[in-house]
Design a protein around this motif. Structure first.
Motif, PDB file in Angstrom:
ATOM      1  N   THR A  40       0.847  -1.178   0.000  1.00  0.00           N
ATOM      2  CA  THR A  40       0.000   0.000   0.000  1.00  0.00           C
ATOM      3  C   THR A  40       0.890   1.237   0.000  1.00  0.00           C
ATOM      4  O   THR A  40       2.044   1.170   0.413  1.00  0.00           O
ATOM      5  CB  THR A  40      -0.900   0.021   1.245  1.00  0.00           C
ATOM      6  OG1 THR A  40      -0.058   0.042   2.392  1.00  0.00           O
ATOM      7  CG2 THR A  40      -1.818  -1.184   1.288  1.00  0.00           C
ATOM      8  N   ALA A  43       2.616   1.872   3.265  1.00  0.00           N
ATOM      9  CA  ALA A  43       3.706   0.963   3.602  1.00  0.00           C
ATOM     10  C   ALA A  43       4.996   1.409   2.935  1.00  0.00           C
ATOM     11  O   ALA A  43       6.070   1.151   3.434  1.00  0.00           O
ATOM     12  CB  ALA A  43       3.364  -0.461   3.182  1.00  0.00           C
ATOM     13  N   GLN A  54      -2.133   2.751  14.459  1.00  0.00           N
ATOM     14  CA  GLN A  54      -2.654   1.899  13.393  1.00  0.00           C
ATOM     15  C   GLN A  54      -1.700   1.889  12.203  1.00  0.00           C
ATOM     16  O   GLN A  54      -1.455   0.835  11.606  1.00  0.00           O
ATOM     17  CB  GLN A  54      -4.043   2.366  12.957  1.00  0.00           C
ATOM     18  CG  GLN A  54      -4.682   1.467  11.913  1.00  0.00           C
ATOM     19  CD  GLN A  54      -4.988   0.082  12.462  1.00  0.00           C
ATOM     20  OE1 GLN A  54      -5.667  -0.043  13.469  1.00  0.00           O
ATOM     21  NE2 GLN A  54      -4.474  -0.953  11.812  1.00  0.00           N
ATOM     22  N   GLU A  55      -1.145   3.038  11.854  1.00  0.00           N
ATOM     23  CA  GLU A  55      -0.180   3.092  10.743  1.00  0.00           C
ATOM     24  C   GLU A  55       1.063   2.271  11.065  1.00  0.00           C
ATOM     25  O   GLU A  55       1.584   1.568  10.193  1.00  0.00           O
ATOM     26  CB  GLU A  55       0.201   4.548  10.447  1.00  0.00           C
ATOM     27  CG  GLU A  55      -0.901   5.345   9.810  1.00  0.00           C
ATOM     28  CD  GLU A  55      -0.617   6.833   9.738  1.00  0.00           C
ATOM     29  OE1 GLU A  55      -1.272   7.505   8.914  1.00  0.00           O
ATOM     30  OE2 GLU A  55       0.241   7.349  10.490  1.00  0.00           O
ATOM     31  N   THR A  57       1.190  -0.330  13.092  1.00  0.00           N
ATOM     32  CA  THR A  57       0.779  -1.734  13.034  1.00  0.00           C
ATOM     33  C   THR A  57       0.664  -2.204  11.593  1.00  0.00           C
ATOM     34  O   THR A  57       1.109  -3.307  11.247  1.00  0.00           O
ATOM     35  CB  THR A  57      -0.549  -1.931  13.785  1.00  0.00           C
ATOM     36  OG1 THR A  57      -0.372  -1.534  15.142  1.00  0.00           O
ATOM     37  CG2 THR A  57      -1.009  -3.375  13.736  1.00  0.00           C
ATOM     38  N   ASP A  58       0.096  -1.370  10.732  1.00  0.00           N
ATOM     39  CA  ASP A  58      -0.024  -1.724   9.317  1.00  0.00           C
ATOM     40  C   ASP A  58       1.357  -1.901   8.691  1.00  0.00           C
ATOM     41  O   ASP A  58       1.587  -2.844   7.928  1.00  0.00           O
ATOM     42  CB  ASP A  58      -0.824  -0.667   8.556  1.00  0.00           C
ATOM     43  CG  ASP A  58      -2.283  -0.631   8.957  1.00  0.00           C
ATOM     44  OD1 ASP A  58      -2.764  -1.588   9.601  1.00  0.00           O
ATOM     45  OD2 ASP A  58      -2.955   0.386   8.643  1.00  0.00           O
ATOM     46  N   TRP A  59       2.282  -0.976   8.997  1.00  0.00           N
ATOM     47  CA  TRP A  59       3.642  -1.068   8.463  1.00  0.00           C
ATOM     48  C   TRP A  59       4.316  -2.348   8.954  1.00  0.00           C
ATOM     49  O   TRP A  59       4.915  -3.082   8.177  1.00  0.00           O
ATOM     50  CB  TRP A  59       4.461   0.159   8.874  1.00  0.00           C
ATOM     51  CG  TRP A  59       5.896   0.034   8.453  1.00  0.00           C
ATOM     52  CD1 TRP A  59       6.423   0.339   7.239  1.00  0.00           C
ATOM     53  CD2 TRP A  59       6.975  -0.482   9.242  1.00  0.00           C
ATOM     54  NE1 TRP A  59       7.761   0.040   7.222  1.00  0.00           N
ATOM     55  CE2 TRP A  59       8.127  -0.457   8.441  1.00  0.00           C
ATOM     56  CE3 TRP A  59       7.078  -0.952  10.547  1.00  0.00           C
ATOM     57  CZ2 TRP A  59       9.366  -0.889   8.899  1.00  0.00           C
ATOM     58  CZ3 TRP A  59       8.309  -1.388  11.006  1.00  0.00           C
ATOM     59  CH2 TRP A  59       9.442  -1.348  10.189  1.00  0.00           C
ATOM     60  N   ASN A  61       2.941  -5.139  10.060  1.00  0.00           N
ATOM     61  CA  ASN A  61       2.321  -6.318   9.440  1.00  0.00           C
ATOM     62  C   ASN A  61       2.780  -6.492   8.000  1.00  0.00           C
ATOM     63  O   ASN A  61       2.979  -7.619   7.538  1.00  0.00           O
ATOM     64  CB  ASN A  61       0.796  -6.227   9.518  1.00  0.00           C
ATOM     65  CG  ASN A  61       0.288  -6.485  10.917  1.00  0.00           C
ATOM     66  OD1 ASN A  61       0.940  -7.133  11.724  1.00  0.00           O
ATOM     67  ND2 ASN A  61      -0.883  -5.948  11.214  1.00  0.00           N
ATOM     68  N   GLU A  62       2.953  -5.400   7.291  1.00  0.00           N
ATOM     69  CA  GLU A  62       3.451  -5.464   5.911  1.00  0.00           C
ATOM     70  C   GLU A  62       4.871  -6.024   5.879  1.00  0.00           C
ATOM     71  O   GLU A  62       5.210  -6.839   5.017  1.00  0.00           O
ATOM     72  CB  GLU A  62       3.415  -4.069   5.269  1.00  0.00           C
ATOM     73  CG  GLU A  62       3.913  -4.025   3.852  1.00  0.00           C
ATOM     74  CD  GLU A  62       2.987  -4.720   2.872  1.00  0.00           C
ATOM     75  OE1 GLU A  62       3.471  -5.104   1.796  1.00  0.00           O
ATOM     76  OE2 GLU A  62       1.792  -4.871   3.151  1.00  0.00           O
TER      77      GLU A  62
END
Length: 157
Positions: A40, A43, A54-55, A57-59, A61-62
């Protein structure tokens, strides 16, 4: 001794034949892998000095999903994304928390705290997290790099 050649119902379940057409079906491994590894825009442009939980965590997880980080290496990042309400003692939902955090500074303060408690292992893990954040800051690099724990990783940008 008598050996039976009869087929047991346990082993005679109907079998489906794999499709001979490459990429057929939405449940193929290659399509699932492709869907899981699509990066994304967030990321690709990480700014660890101003991110929401949240950003982060998203990073994180990526990075795990693409093999750039192991679950073990993600532990200090997970700790930095936790937030507990003082009033209720319950976790605050990160999906609704829009507070921007400087995670590099948060990790640096964590190192100071770990050293004051003589927890050298925690200090080392947090330093590895800082090193990883500096390497990944806005993804302004490519090619092979040594991950803070000494593992060579080839980054795909």
């Amino acid at each position: 001794m008598k050996i039976s050649t009869e087929t047991s119902s346990l082993y005679s379940a109907p079998r489906t034949q794999p499709s001979s057409t490459p990429g057929a079906g939405t449940s193929s491994f290659s399509s699932a892998l492709a869907a899981a590894t699509v990066q994304t825009p967030s990321a690709r442009s990480a700014d660890f000095t101003s991110m929401t939980r949240q950003e982060m965590t998203d990073w994180m997880n990526e990075q795990i999903r693409t093999g750039k980080m192991s679950l073990h290496e993600s532990a200090p990042f997970m700790g930095m994304t936790m937030k507990i309400s003082v009033e209720t003692g319950q976790p605050i939902d990160m999906a609704t928390d829009t507070t921007r955090i400087n995670f590099i500074e948060k990790a640096r303060l964590g190192i100071e705290g770990a050293r004051s408690l003589n927890d050298q292992k925690l200090a080392e893990r947090l330093q590895s997290a800082i090193d990883a954040m500096h390497l990944n800051q806005s993804n302004k690099w490519s090619g092979p790099h040594l991950f803070p724990l000494g593992l060579e990783v080839r980054w795909l940008c």
